[in-house]
Structure formats: C-alpha cells, structure tokens
Motif scaffolding. Structure first.
Motif, mmCIF file in Angstrom:
data_model
loop_
_atom_site.group_PDB
_atom_site.id
_atom_site.type_symbol
_atom_site.label_atom_id
_atom_site.label_comp_id
_atom_site.label_asym_id
_atom_site.label_seq_id
_atom_site.Cartn_x
_atom_site.Cartn_y
_atom_site.Cartn_z
ATOM 1 N N SER A 48 9.742 -5.414 18.720
ATOM 2 C CA SER A 48 10.059 -6.024 20.007
ATOM 3 C C SER A 48 8.809 -6.707 20.529
ATOM 4 C CB SER A 48 10.482 -4.952 21.017
ATOM 5 O OG SER A 48 11.692 -4.355 20.648
ATOM 6 N N VAL A 61 12.046 -10.526 22.971
ATOM 7 C CA VAL A 61 13.055 -9.796 22.206
ATOM 8 C C VAL A 61 12.815 -8.308 22.383
ATOM 9 C CG1 VAL A 61 13.998 -9.344 19.906
ATOM 10 C CG2 VAL A 61 13.257 -11.661 20.512
ATOM 11 N N ARG A 63 14.358 -4.729 21.133
ATOM 12 C CA ARG A 63 15.254 -4.102 20.151
ATOM 13 C C ARG A 63 15.735 -2.760 20.679
ATOM 14 N NH1 ARG A 63 14.849 -7.551 16.013
ATOM 15 N NH2 ARG A 63 12.976 -8.824 16.050
ATOM 16 N N ILE A 71 20.229 -6.535 20.169
ATOM 17 C CA ILE A 71 18.939 -6.920 20.717
ATOM 18 C C ILE A 71 19.174 -7.595 22.062
ATOM 19 C CG2 ILE A 71 17.770 -7.187 18.488
ATOM 20 C CD1 ILE A 71 18.040 -10.234 18.814
ATOM 21 N N VAL A 73 17.675 -10.554 24.409
ATOM 22 C CA VAL A 73 16.844 -11.750 24.332
ATOM 23 C C VAL A 73 16.713 -12.352 25.722
ATOM 24 C CG1 VAL A 73 16.746 -14.107 23.425
ATOM 25 C CG2 VAL A 73 17.449 -12.250 21.932
ATOM 26 N N TRP A 103 20.110 -15.779 17.193
ATOM 27 C CA TRP A 103 18.724 -15.442 16.854
ATOM 28 C C TRP A 103 18.710 -15.039 15.386
ATOM 29 C CZ3 TRP A 103 13.978 -15.938 18.724
ATOM 30 C CH2 TRP A 103 12.958 -15.106 18.275
ATOM 31 N N ASP A 105 16.466 -13.621 12.485
ATOM 32 C CA ASP A 105 15.266 -12.786 12.412
ATOM 33 C C ASP A 105 14.736 -12.712 10.992
ATOM 34 O OD1 ASP A 105 13.741 -11.374 14.218
ATOM 35 O OD2 ASP A 105 15.245 -9.835 14.551
#
Length: 128
Positions: A48, A61, A63, A71, A73, A103, A105
């Motif tokens: 995060s 972000v 988590r 998550i 955002v 998003w 990742d």
C-alpha cells in the motif's frame, strides 16, 4: 624459487585442464516466485502507499489486509473500492465497473485506466 616453479606449472596445467572440460552455462536470473490460485491468477504481495506516476500524477492505494481481492484507490479527490477480477494473463486487475476505473498491478509498475475510453489516467506508477 626452483621449488615454486613446478608447483606453479602444475597449478596452471590443472586450471587449463579444468577449463577445457567446463561447459559454462549462461547466467539465469530467476524471478521471485509468485503463487497462483486455483484459477491461475498470480498472488503477488504488493504494498500500500502513494504510487508516483508520469506527468506528476499520483494514486494512493490501500490494500485490504483481510481480503486480497479488494483495494481502495484515491484518485483526484475521490476514493473508490476496486474488486479484483480474473485476467487472461493472471496479473492482478482491480476494477470499479460502476465508475469505470481499472488498476492493473505489476511488481515493477502499475497503471490506472478509464475502462470506458480505454485510456490511461495515471501511467508508469511506482510506489515511492
């Protein structure tokens, strides 16, 4: 001095002999192991924090420690909850389908996209 000369020649001969039978292999870089779930989706341990992106943009972000499929955002003053959806590559892909945010990742970079237009909102994002 004469005693060292035979030892040096013997050592040199042994080294050359070893080189002739040694078959060097190219160096292989082994990436850090990632686990996959039963659907073939990668389970990466990502952090995060504030992700700094191109053009001076940033994305916060957060988590969820209890649920790796969620998550939070923060983007341009709005906080959205994104849910992980399966991807064909197995890479983490979190979406807020109602608001059109995506998003993606990766361990080395991430991107925030507008699902409706397909264009990146924040690109080349890195934690830091």
């Amino acid at each position: 001095m004469t005693f060292l000369r035979p030892i040096s020649i013997t050592a040199l001969a042994a080294t050359l002999a070893a080189c002739s039978v040694f078959d060097p292999q190219p160096a292989v870089v082994v990436p850090q192991a990632a686990t996959t779930n039963e659907r073939g989706q990668l389970q990466l341990q990502l952090a995060s924090g504030v992700y700094r992106c191109e053009l001076g943009r940033s994305v916060l972000v957060q988590r969820d420690a209890r649920n790796a499929n969620l998550i939070e955002v923060s983007w341009q003053g709005q906080q959205r909850t994104l849910l992980r959806h399966d991807s064909t590559s197995g890479l983490p892909r979190y979406e807020d389908r109602q608001n059109g945010l995506l998003w993606i990742d990766l361990p080395w970079k991430s991107v925030l996209m507008d699902v409706n237009t397909g264009r990146p909102l924040a690109n080349e994002c890195k934690l830091g």
